[in-house]
Design an enzyme around this catalytic site. Structure first.
Site, PDB file in Angstrom:
ATOM      1  N   SER A 147       0.859  -1.195   0.000  1.00  0.00           N
ATOM      2  CA  SER A 147       0.000   0.000   0.000  1.00  0.00           C
ATOM      3  C   SER A 147       0.885   1.232   0.000  1.00  0.00           C
ATOM      4  O   SER A 147       1.999   1.207   0.563  1.00  0.00           O
ATOM      5  CB  SER A 147      -0.882   0.034   1.250  1.00  0.00           C
ATOM      6  OG  SER A 147      -1.527   1.286   1.356  1.00  0.00           O
ATOM      7  N   TYR A 162      -1.126  -1.238  10.094  1.00  0.00           N
ATOM      8  CA  TYR A 162      -1.313  -1.467   8.656  1.00  0.00           C
ATOM      9  C   TYR A 162      -0.095  -0.970   7.877  1.00  0.00           C
ATOM     10  O   TYR A 162       0.440  -1.679   7.017  1.00  0.00           O
ATOM     11  CB  TYR A 162      -2.587  -0.741   8.206  1.00  0.00           C
ATOM     12  CG  TYR A 162      -2.959  -0.951   6.760  1.00  0.00           C
ATOM     13  CD1 TYR A 162      -3.682  -2.072   6.349  1.00  0.00           C
ATOM     14  CD2 TYR A 162      -2.615  -0.017   5.786  1.00  0.00           C
ATOM     15  CE1 TYR A 162      -4.042  -2.251   5.024  1.00  0.00           C
ATOM     16  CE2 TYR A 162      -2.965  -0.179   4.460  1.00  0.00           C
ATOM     17  CZ  TYR A 162      -3.687  -1.300   4.077  1.00  0.00           C
ATOM     18  OH  TYR A 162      -4.043  -1.463   2.758  1.00  0.00           O
TER      19      TYR A 162
HETATM   20  P1  NAD Z   1     -11.688  -6.069   0.346  1.00  0.00           P
HETATM   21  O1  NAD Z   1     -12.052  -5.978   1.784  1.00  0.00           O
HETATM   22  O2  NAD Z   1     -12.754  -5.927  -0.683  1.00  0.00           O
HETATM   23  O3  NAD Z   1     -10.906  -7.416   0.066  1.00  0.00           O
HETATM   24  C1  NAD Z   1     -10.116  -8.072   1.037  1.00  0.00           C
HETATM   25  C2  NAD Z   1     -10.288  -9.558   0.845  1.00  0.00           C
HETATM   26  O4  NAD Z   1      -9.403 -10.237   1.735  1.00  0.00           O
HETATM   27  C3  NAD Z   1     -11.711 -10.041   1.156  1.00  0.00           C
HETATM   28  O5  NAD Z   1     -12.150 -10.922   0.161  1.00  0.00           O
HETATM   29  C4  NAD Z   1     -11.547 -10.724   2.508  1.00  0.00           C
HETATM   30  O6  NAD Z   1     -12.493 -11.744   2.756  1.00  0.00           O
HETATM   31  C5  NAD Z   1     -10.132 -11.260   2.384  1.00  0.00           C
HETATM   32  N1  NAD Z   1      -9.531 -11.524   3.684  1.00  0.00           N
HETATM   33  C6  NAD Z   1      -9.476 -10.679   4.751  1.00  0.00           C
HETATM   34  N2  NAD Z   1      -8.859 -11.258   5.784  1.00  0.00           N
HETATM   35  C7  NAD Z   1      -8.510 -12.502   5.362  1.00  0.00           C
HETATM   36  C8  NAD Z   1      -7.855 -13.600   5.992  1.00  0.00           C
HETATM   37  N3  NAD Z   1      -7.431 -13.516   7.258  1.00  0.00           N
HETATM   38  N4  NAD Z   1      -7.669 -14.731   5.272  1.00  0.00           N
HETATM   39  C9  NAD Z   1      -8.117 -14.812   3.995  1.00  0.00           C
HETATM   40  N5  NAD Z   1      -8.735 -13.810   3.343  1.00  0.00           N
HETATM   41  C10 NAD Z   1      -8.934 -12.674   4.038  1.00  0.00           C
HETATM   42  O7  NAD Z   1     -10.589  -4.947   0.136  1.00  0.00           O
HETATM   43  P2  NAD Z   1      -9.676  -4.533  -1.117  1.00  0.00           P
HETATM   44  O8  NAD Z   1      -9.658  -3.048  -1.127  1.00  0.00           O
HETATM   45  O9  NAD Z   1     -10.027  -5.276  -2.339  1.00  0.00           O
HETATM   46  O10 NAD Z   1      -8.249  -4.990  -0.559  1.00  0.00           O
HETATM   47  C11 NAD Z   1      -7.435  -5.922  -1.204  1.00  0.00           C
HETATM   48  C12 NAD Z   1      -5.988  -5.661  -0.793  1.00  0.00           C
HETATM   49  O11 NAD Z   1      -5.575  -4.387  -1.302  1.00  0.00           O
HETATM   50  C13 NAD Z   1      -5.748  -5.617   0.721  1.00  0.00           C
HETATM   51  O12 NAD Z   1      -4.518  -6.256   1.011  1.00  0.00           O
HETATM   52  C14 NAD Z   1      -5.639  -4.147   1.011  1.00  0.00           C
HETATM   53  O13 NAD Z   1      -4.891  -3.874   2.160  1.00  0.00           O
HETATM   54  C15 NAD Z   1      -4.960  -3.662  -0.255  1.00  0.00           C
HETATM   55  N6  NAD Z   1      -5.094  -2.239  -0.519  1.00  0.00           N
HETATM   56  C16 NAD Z   1      -6.309  -1.691  -0.739  1.00  0.00           C
HETATM   57  C17 NAD Z   1      -6.403  -0.321  -0.961  1.00  0.00           C
HETATM   58  C18 NAD Z   1      -7.727   0.357  -1.184  1.00  0.00           C
HETATM   59  O14 NAD Z   1      -7.758   1.588  -1.192  1.00  0.00           O
HETATM   60  N7  NAD Z   1      -8.821  -0.367  -1.386  1.00  0.00           N
HETATM   61  C19 NAD Z   1      -5.247   0.468  -0.993  1.00  0.00           C
HETATM   62  C20 NAD Z   1      -4.023  -0.140  -0.774  1.00  0.00           C
HETATM   63  C21 NAD Z   1      -3.945  -1.503  -0.543  1.00  0.00           C
END
Ligand code: NAD
Length: 256
Positions: A147, A162
């Site tokens: 991130s 985080y």
């Molecule tokens: P999201 O919440 O839609 O997706 C996260 C997924 O991870 C979900 O399907 C959830 O069930 C799964 N998950 C959570 N904990 C888990 C565990 N312990 N074991 C297995 N699966 C698990 O969110 P997203 O925005 O699609 O995030 C995806 C990734 O991108 C994450 O790592 C997040 O930190 C990263 N990210 C997101 C953003 C943003 O702005 N959305 C920015 C930077 C990084």
């Protein structure tokens, strides 16, 4: 070492079950490119249902297995199951993650551990198990979602644990790239800026999106497809010379 992909290849993707998430967009894009897909997420039924949808829509093979990525034994069992059901694992995309908006002075030890367990240890457990298979065949691509929070000390939604975990993902990526490169495996990270998903305390309102976009050079927050296309690029056979890299996909939020 330059290694050739087999004709039938599988990408394991964690965190793909969330309907509006980055993982869901990523598995669709990879399946469209002909990748067979193994899905790991918390809810095994949701993983299997998504796998069936991908098979129908894209004519590939897919399978799902439920596992908490913070549970190493469960991760190893899930990868064993997917590996037995699908063609050779060539790519791993670590997307599973959780957010944490607790201010530092309000943190309790449980919150710190919860976030580090999923967002850093989870990436290690899945990478470790999948790398064991990749090095046997001498070819692999690992891509992990970090991130921009790792580089800017937060600043969008999530705070210290985080940022620490996501910075750890960058360190892990570099160290794995060094050890696994001679064995045919490239290892890279993607650092997204704010993406329109539900992870930052629920679905983003137009007001929150506008406030986040004010910091960005492109006038909008990111979409899940903005990240999926970066994953698609880094797992290609012909991007074998890119390793140990962190690709910012963040609308210009962080320049290094
Ligand atoms: P999201 O919440 O839609 O997706 C996260 C997924 O991870 C979900 O399907 C959830 O069930 C799964 N998950 C959570 N904990 C888990 C565990 N312990 N074991 C297995 N699966 C698990 O969110 P997203 O925005 O699609 O995030 C995806 C990734 O991108 C994450 O790592 C997040 O930190 C990263 N990210 C997101 C953003 C943003 O702005 N959305 C920015 C930077 C990084």
């Amino acid at each position: 070492m330059t290694s050739t992909f087999p004709a039938a290849r599988t990408a394991i993707v964690t965190g793909a079950a969330s309907p509006r998430g980055i993982g869901r967009a990523t598995v669709s894009r990879l399946a469209r490119d002909g990748w067979n897909i193994g899905i790991i997420d918390l809810d095994g039924d949701a993983c299997r249902q998504l796998a069936a949808e991908l098979e129908t829509e894209f004519g590939i093979s897919a399978a799902g297995a439920g596992a908490n990525v913070a549970d190493e034994a469960a991760v190893r069992a899930a990868v064993d199951e997917l590996e037995a059901a699908l063609p050779q694992i060539v790519a791993l995309v670590n997307i599973a993650g959780i957010s944490s908006a607790t201010p530092y002075l309000d943190l309790d030890p449980g919150e710190w551990a919860r976030v580090l367990d999923v967002d850093l240890n989870g990436v290690h457990y899945v990478s470790r198990r999948v790398a064991e298979s990749m090095v046997k065949s001498g070819v692999g691509r690992i891509v992990s979602i970090s991130s921009v929070s790792a580089q800017r000390g937060g600043g969008t939604y999530s705070k210290t644990p985080y940022s620490v975990a996501k910075a750890g993902v960058i360190g892990l990526t570099r160290a794995l790239a060094r050890e696994l490169g001679p064995l045919g495996v490239t290892v890279n990270a993607i650092a997204p800026g704010p993406i329109d998903t539900d992870i930052m305390g629920g679905t983003l309102t137009d007001e929150r999106k506008a406030a986040m976009a004010a910091d960005l050079l492109v006038g909008r927050v990111g979409t899940v497809d903005d990240i999926a296309v970066a994953v698609e690029f880094l797992v290609r056979e012909d991007t074998a010379f890119i390793t140990g890299h962190t690709l910012n996909v963040d609308g210009g939020l962080y320049m290094n």
